[in-house]
Design an enzyme around this catalytic site. Structure first.
Site, short mmCIF file in Angstrom:
data_model
loop_
_atom_site.label_atom_id
_atom_site.label_comp_id
_atom_site.label_asym_id
_atom_site.label_seq_id
_atom_site.Cartn_x
_atom_site.Cartn_y
_atom_site.Cartn_z
N GLY A 1 0.81 -1.22 0.00
CA GLY A 1 0.00 0.00 0.00
C GLY A 1 0.84 1.25 0.00
N ASN B 1 1.61 -2.44 5.49
CA ASN B 1 1.07 -1.09 5.71
C ASN B 1 -0.34 -0.89 5.18
OD1 ASN B 1 1.42 2.10 5.80
ND2 ASN B 1 0.92 1.56 3.68
N SER C 1 -4.28 -0.55 14.69
CA SER C 1 -4.94 0.71 15.01
C SER C 1 -5.57 0.60 16.39
CB SER C 1 -6.04 1.01 13.98
OG SER C 1 -6.89 2.06 14.43
N THR D 1 1.29 3.54 -2.55
CA THR D 1 1.02 4.51 -3.60
C THR D 1 0.58 5.86 -3.05
OG1 THR D 1 -1.23 3.63 -3.85
CG2 THR D 1 0.46 2.79 -5.35
N LEU E 1 -4.87 -6.94 -2.19
CA LEU E 1 -4.75 -7.72 -0.96
C LEU E 1 -5.99 -8.54 -0.62
CD1 LEU E 1 -2.78 -5.31 1.37
CD2 LEU E 1 -2.19 -7.71 0.96
N TYR F 1 -24.15 -6.40 8.92
CA TYR F 1 -22.84 -5.79 8.73
C TYR F 1 -22.77 -4.42 9.39
CZ TYR F 1 -18.85 -3.64 6.33
OH TYR F 1 -17.66 -3.00 6.04
N GLY G 1 2.60 4.60 3.48
CA GLY G 1 3.45 3.69 2.72
C GLY G 1 4.42 4.43 1.83
N GLY H 1 0.19 8.21 1.11
CA GLY H 1 0.15 8.20 2.55
C GLY H 1 1.37 7.64 3.24
#
Length: 314
Positions: free
Chosen positions: A31, A110, A160, A33, A84, A180, A37, A35
């Site tokens: 990840g 990440n 987190s 691309t 992923l 959900y 990462g 932020g």
């Protein structure tokens, strides 16, 4: 006598890295691309690491490579496409990474998604459990021989404080028999990240590989796009980090000599997080004791291998 640099919640990834030379090291970051990462890749490539970054868009990956090389003209960067949430994409990506790097010194798991509407992958798995946990479980399992070959090596799993919202529901992880709830599903996936860390750290404790979980903080990244951004969170009084601050703890976990041999821990703000079992304190600081429970960690490992349809040699 010069005082050591003290890191805290306002420290940046560059400050966490310090003057560490990563020449000759291979770092895999999922990840990357945008932020956290991308920022981790930027500072580590700038320190001489060979960085392998994954993403869902070839165009975005190419743009990141251009930015990384603008920052460090000699940066060695490879890209791998990875979805992923889809196990076959994960397996193909892992094979490609092994072709690029038979030895992996640092794996930073990440990538993540937070509180999207209900989505399922091709196997019917709920998307957050599939991408945030199962994708990284399978990727890490396949890359383990390369990680062990590079020992002493490190695995960093992003979690987190959202794990405080919900534990793993072992009876219904994919919301097949319950309504959900996007935040419950997110909390479950982040709890899974910690339990995975605990289980893997125990399995690898004698093989020269450390495994730690990281809470990056509340950071201004696209992660919050499904809940309206970080504006409302910031107005609640929580400290909101800029991206360089948010990436600091995962970089610290990946390279700091202070963490040599440290494994199975939950880290935040470039330090060791405290236990927080206050039921009135949700998604704030510290970790729930239940998230470090070894029996639950072993149960998650078994469930994950069952879902993946394969066992990993640890």
């Amino acid at each position: 006598m010069m005082m050591a640099n003290v890191l805290d919640r306002e420290s940046t990834a560059e400050e966490a890295l310090g003057k560490i030379d990563l020449s000759g090291k291979v770092v895999v970051i999922t990840g990357a691309t945008a932020g956290l990462g991308e920022e981790s890749a930027r500072v580590m490539a700038g320190a001489g690491a060979h960085v392998v970054i994954t993403g869902r868009s070839q165009e975005k990956l190419a743009a990141v490579v251009e930015r990384l090389r603008a920052n460090s003209p000699d940066a060695r960067v490879d890209t791998v496409m990875l979805e992923l949430a889809e196990p076959e994409s994960v397996r193909a990506a892992a094979r490609r990474i092994l072709e690029i790097a038979p030895r992996v010194d640092i794996l930073i798991n990440n990538a993540g998604v937070m509180a999207p509407p209900l989505e399922r992958n091709s196997l019917g798995w709920e998307s957050q459990f599939a991408g945030n946990h199962m994708g990284h479980f399978i990727l890490t399992g396949i890359l383990l021989p390369a990680i062990v070959a590079a020992a002493p090596s490190r695995i960093v799993n992003l979690s987190s404080s959202g794990h405080q919202i919900a534990p793993v529901n072992f009876d219904d992880p994919h919301f097949e028999h319950q309504d959900y709830d996007a935040f419950i599903a997110y909390g479950q996936s982040k709890s899974a990240n910690i339990l995975f860390t605990v289980a893997l750290a125990d399995k690898l404790k004698d093989r020269g590989v450390t495994v730690n979980a990281v809470m990056p903080g509340v950071v201004k990244t696209p992660l919050f796009r499904h809940i309206g951004g970080t504006g409302t969170i910031g107005s609640s009084g929580m400290f909101v980090k800029e991206i360089p601050q948010g990436a600091a703890t995962q970089v610290w976990a990946a390279v700091s000599p202070d963490l040599e041999g440290v494994t199975g821990r939950y880290l935040e703000d470039c330090g060791f997080a405290p236990v927080n079992d206050d039921p009135a304190s949700v998604a704030t600081f510290g970790y729930r004791s239940a998230a470090m429970d070894k029996a639950a960690a072993a149960r998650l490992w078994s469930l994950s291998e069952e879902l993946a349809g394969e066992r990993f040699d640890t």
